[in-house]
Design a protein around this motif. Structure first.
Motif, PDB file in Angstrom:
ATOM      1  N   UNK A  35     -60.435  26.237 -25.895  1.00  0.00           N
ATOM      2  CA  UNK A  35     -60.510  24.992 -25.128  1.00  0.00           C
ATOM      3  C   UNK A  35     -59.436  24.010 -25.587  1.00  0.00           C
ATOM      4  N   UNK A  36     -59.166  24.011 -26.876  1.00  0.00           N
ATOM      5  CA  UNK A  36     -58.090  23.148 -27.376  1.00  0.00           C
ATOM      6  C   UNK A  36     -56.764  23.596 -26.796  1.00  0.00           C
ATOM      7  N   UNK A  37     -56.529  24.913 -26.799  1.00  0.00           N
ATOM      8  CA  UNK A  37     -55.267  25.466 -26.301  1.00  0.00           C
ATOM      9  C   UNK A  37     -55.034  25.108 -24.841  1.00  0.00           C
ATOM     10  N   UNK A  38     -56.095  25.105 -24.044  1.00  0.00           N
ATOM     11  CA  UNK A  38     -55.952  24.834 -22.612  1.00  0.00           C
ATOM     12  C   UNK A  38     -56.260  23.380 -22.253  1.00  0.00           C
ATOM     13  N   UNK A  39     -56.473  22.563 -23.288  1.00  0.00           N
ATOM     14  CA  UNK A  39     -56.665  21.116 -23.089  1.00  0.00           C
ATOM     15  C   UNK A  39     -57.844  20.812 -22.178  1.00  0.00           C
ATOM     16  N   UNK A  40     -58.940  21.542 -22.370  1.00  0.00           N
ATOM     17  CA  UNK A  40     -60.147  21.269 -21.606  1.00  0.00           C
ATOM     18  C   UNK A  40     -61.264  20.868 -22.562  1.00  0.00           C
ATOM     19  N   UNK A  41     -62.276  20.201 -22.025  1.00  0.00           N
ATOM     20  CA  UNK A  41     -63.383  19.738 -22.851  1.00  0.00           C
ATOM     21  C   UNK A  41     -64.317  20.893 -23.132  1.00  0.00           C
ATOM     22  N   UNK A  42     -64.532  21.161 -24.405  1.00  0.00           N
ATOM     23  CA  UNK A  42     -65.413  22.254 -24.810  1.00  0.00           C
ATOM     24  C   UNK A  42     -66.854  21.770 -24.760  1.00  0.00           C
ATOM     25  N   UNK A  43     -67.767  22.646 -24.261  1.00  0.00           N
ATOM     26  CA  UNK A  43     -69.153  22.186 -24.150  1.00  0.00           C
ATOM     27  C   UNK A  43     -69.836  22.089 -25.496  1.00  0.00           C
ATOM     28  N   UNK A  44     -69.204  22.614 -26.598  1.00  0.00           N
ATOM     29  CA  UNK A  44     -69.767  22.390 -27.929  1.00  0.00           C
ATOM     30  C   UNK A  44     -69.847  20.900 -28.247  1.00  0.00           C
ATOM     31  N   UNK A  45     -68.832  20.190 -27.719  1.00  0.00           N
ATOM     32  CA  UNK A  45     -68.733  18.770 -28.080  1.00  0.00           C
ATOM     33  C   UNK A  45     -69.851  17.938 -27.486  1.00  0.00           C
ATOM     34  N   UNK A  46     -70.470  18.409 -26.424  1.00  0.00           N
ATOM     35  CA  UNK A  46     -71.529  17.625 -25.787  1.00  0.00           C
ATOM     36  C   UNK A  46     -72.872  18.335 -25.811  1.00  0.00           C
ATOM     37  N   UNK A  47     -72.966  19.402 -26.612  1.00  0.00           N
ATOM     38  CA  UNK A  47     -74.213  20.157 -26.662  1.00  0.00           C
ATOM     39  C   UNK A  47     -75.360  19.277 -27.107  1.00  0.00           C
ATOM     40  N   UNK A  48     -76.384  19.244 -26.294  1.00  0.00           N
ATOM     41  CA  UNK A  48     -77.583  18.441 -26.563  1.00  0.00           C
ATOM     42  C   UNK A  48     -77.265  16.976 -26.746  1.00  0.00           C
TER      43      UNK A  48
ATOM     44  N   UNK B  38     -59.540  49.276 -32.960  1.00  0.00           N
ATOM     45  CA  UNK B  38     -60.023  48.278 -33.918  1.00  0.00           C
ATOM     46  C   UNK B  38     -61.427  47.849 -33.556  1.00  0.00           C
ATOM     47  N   UNK B  39     -62.233  47.740 -34.580  1.00  0.00           N
ATOM     48  CA  UNK B  39     -63.588  47.269 -34.326  1.00  0.00           C
ATOM     49  C   UNK B  39     -63.594  45.746 -34.251  1.00  0.00           C
ATOM     50  N   UNK B  40     -64.548  45.205 -33.537  1.00  0.00           N
ATOM     51  CA  UNK B  40     -64.650  43.752 -33.458  1.00  0.00           C
ATOM     52  C   UNK B  40     -66.111  43.361 -33.223  1.00  0.00           C
ATOM     53  N   UNK B  41     -66.390  42.160 -33.568  1.00  0.00           N
ATOM     54  CA  UNK B  41     -67.748  41.639 -33.372  1.00  0.00           C
ATOM     55  C   UNK B  41     -67.789  40.802 -32.109  1.00  0.00           C
ATOM     56  N   UNK B  42     -68.780  41.120 -31.269  1.00  0.00           N
ATOM     57  CA  UNK B  42     -68.880  40.364 -30.044  1.00  0.00           C
ATOM     58  C   UNK B  42     -69.315  38.930 -30.315  1.00  0.00           C
ATOM     59  N   UNK B  43     -68.787  38.012 -29.538  1.00  0.00           N
ATOM     60  CA  UNK B  43     -69.167  36.609 -29.657  1.00  0.00           C
ATOM     61  C   UNK B  43     -70.372  36.350 -28.781  1.00  0.00           C
ATOM     62  N   UNK B  44     -71.510  36.114 -29.411  1.00  0.00           N
ATOM     63  CA  UNK B  44     -72.731  35.866 -28.647  1.00  0.00           C
ATOM     64  C   UNK B  44     -73.098  34.374 -28.633  1.00  0.00           C
ATOM     65  N   UNK B  45     -72.381  33.580 -29.451  1.00  0.00           N
ATOM     66  CA  UNK B  45     -72.694  32.148 -29.498  1.00  0.00           C
ATOM     67  C   UNK B  45     -71.491  31.317 -29.067  1.00  0.00           C
ATOM     68  N   UNK B  46     -70.638  31.934 -28.262  1.00  0.00           N
ATOM     69  CA  UNK B  46     -69.447  31.238 -27.813  1.00  0.00           C
ATOM     70  C   UNK B  46     -69.763  30.153 -26.798  1.00  0.00           C
ATOM     71  N   UNK B  47     -68.735  29.375 -26.483  1.00  0.00           N
ATOM     72  CA  UNK B  47     -68.955  28.284 -25.540  1.00  0.00           C
ATOM     73  C   UNK B  47     -69.006  28.833 -24.113  1.00  0.00           C
ATOM     74  N   UNK B  48     -69.557  28.089 -23.219  1.00  0.00           N
ATOM     75  CA  UNK B  48     -69.728  28.517 -21.828  1.00  0.00           C
ATOM     76  C   UNK B  48     -68.387  28.756 -21.157  1.00  0.00           C
ATOM     77  N   UNK B  49     -67.396  27.947 -21.473  1.00  0.00           N
ATOM     78  CA  UNK B  49     -66.080  28.075 -20.841  1.00  0.00           C
ATOM     79  C   UNK B  49     -65.463  29.431 -21.179  1.00  0.00           C
ATOM     80  N   UNK B  50     -65.563  29.861 -22.454  1.00  0.00           N
ATOM     81  CA  UNK B  50     -65.004  31.161 -22.855  1.00  0.00           C
ATOM     82  C   UNK B  50     -65.785  32.305 -22.213  1.00  0.00           C
ATOM     83  N   UNK B  51     -67.106  32.163 -22.128  1.00  0.00           N
ATOM     84  CA  UNK B  51     -67.919  33.223 -21.520  1.00  0.00           C
ATOM     85  C   UNK B  51     -67.556  33.419 -20.057  1.00  0.00           C
ATOM     86  N   UNK B  52     -67.340  32.311 -19.336  1.00  0.00           N
ATOM     87  CA  UNK B  52     -66.974  32.411 -17.920  1.00  0.00           C
ATOM     88  C   UNK B  52     -65.630  33.078 -17.764  1.00  0.00           C
TER      89      UNK B  52
END
Length: 413
Positions: A34-47, A5-19
């Motif tokens: 981040x919701x699934x693992x109950x952690x704070x997503x860095x999107x929420x505090x970006x800038x 299956x083809x897929x598109x790479x996530x280049x704008x994902x959050x830091x937590x997923x990239x790590x």
């Protein structure tokens, strides 16, 4: 072997997923992983920013509620009966679970201005005594904030708007409209409260008394300001001013609880209600009033042959005499004096006044002299002459000679 299956790479994902080297769904303000693992997503505090209506950082506990951002001062209701729209599953993971919904606060800046104006300017304009000024500035607003009907709050705002109309002519038309709106609400609130006499209790009688007093003040001042906005082309005949039946109505309703008012926090407002002066019977003006009620050579002599009518006149003159004696004895302007006579006269005299009987109008013209002694207060300014002009317009010519003393005292000369 099936094709990959083809897929598109996530280049704008959050830091937590990239790590964690997993695909990020890039959902804001908190991605699905981040919701699934109950952690704070860095999107929420970006800038340090977040979408409108969402707080910028995660709350530290479930007791904290989201804060609307930015807060509107005169906000329009959000879709959904004035409440925030339902949150997406991802937002639910970010916001604390709570059954409480938030509504954007609405602040009427005009009312804020009026409340501020009341605090700094209005109390001193209602009285000339420091202890009573304190009552209007400190005590009565506290009464207003604890009442359920809201009539005292509206009464305060109505008088504040009317005072602004008086001191700032460029705002007069606007402020008088605002004052009229609050006055209407104050009157409705008082009517609702006194509709059932048993509903007047110790804990609300003071608020009703203060509201009613301000309603009377409005009724005294409003016609004078109205004429400044729209001067009449000619002086109309005298008609019963609205504030007279208002004063009598308030007294008739509250007299059953008067002891509570006299012994409560508003007792300083009632100073001067007790008769402390000597008789003023020697006063030429008062003697002249008694004369028109006894001299059979005067106009309409048949009227005073009726003992009930003559007693009504005598009683009204006697009460007026006492008020003048009080004023002379205490030698100070007492606002309460102008409220005493209207509630002291009999129902029979009040009826004669409503019928514009000449003797009743002459007696009322003499009461206007007492009213004129408070001319320094903005809400009474011009009222005595206002009433006198209309009485002159209404009285038949033979009766006008009895107005010489009121005219001299009110207009000078």
């Amino acid at each position: 072997m099936p094709p990959r299956r083809t897929h598109t790479k996530s280049r704008a994902g959050c830091t937590k997923c990239k790590k964690r080297r997993i695909k990020c769904d890039e959902v804001h303000p908190s991605c699905g992983n981040c919701v699934k693992h109950a952690i704070v997503c860095d999107f929420s505090s970006a800038a340090g920013m977040s979408p409108a209506g969402v707080i910028s950082t995660a709350p530290s506990s479930s007791s904290e509620l989201p804060v609307s951002s930015p807060m509107t001062l005169d906000a329009s209701p959000s879709p959904g009966n004035g409440q925030h729209q339902a949150m997406t599953p991802h937002q639910q993971g970010f916001f604390p679970q709570s059954t409480v919904t938030t509504v954007s606060p609405v602040i009427n800046m005009t009312d804020m201005e009026l409340l501020h104006h009341w605090t700094i300017s209005v109390p001193s304009s209602l009285t000339g005594k420091d202890d009573i000024e304190f009552i209007w500035r400190e005590v009565i607003p506290r009464l207003a904030f604890r009442e359920s009907q809201g009539c005292l709050v509206h009464a305060i705002l109505a008088i504040s708007a009317l005072h602004l109309a008086f001191v700032e002519p460029d705002k007069r038309a606007q402020m008088m409209c605002t004052a009229a709106d609050h006055y209407g609400e104050a009157v409705r609130g008082v009517k609702d409260s006194v509709g059932v006499p048993t509903a007047i209790k110790k804990d609300n009688c003071e608020g009703l008394f203060a509201s009613s007093t301000l309603i009377v003040v409005y009724a005294i001042a409003n016609p004078m300001l109205t004429e400044k906005v729209s001067p009449p082309t000619e002086i109309p005949p005298w008609t019963m001013p609205a504030w007279l039946p208002l004063i009598r109505g308030v007294h008739s309703i509250l007299k059953a609880v008067w002891t509570w008012i006299e012994t409560g926090c508003l007792s300083p407002l009632l100073n001067g209600h007790n008769y402390v002066g000597d008789s003023a019977g020697e006063d030429d003006a008062m003697n002249a009033l008694f004369q028109i009620c006894t001299d059979k050579r005067e106009q309409d002599a048949d009227e005073i042959k009726d003992s009930a009518v003559s007693q009504a006149y005598f009683g009204a003159i006697h009460e007026l005499q006492k008020n003048f004696a009080n004023e002379i004895a205490l030698r100070r302007k007492m606002v309460s004096l102008i409220f005493i006579w209207p509630v002291s006269v009999s129902d029979a005299f009040f009826t004669l006044l409503q019928e514009r009987r000449p003797r009743a109008l002459v007696i009322f013209a003499h009461y206007c002299v007492l009213l004129n002694k408070l001319e320094g207060f903005w809400w009474v300014e011009g009222r005595a002459n206002y009433e006198l002009e209309r009485i002159e317009r209404t009285l038949p010519e033979p009766w006008r000679k009895w107005l010489e003393w009121p005219i001299k005292m009110i207009r000078g000369g």
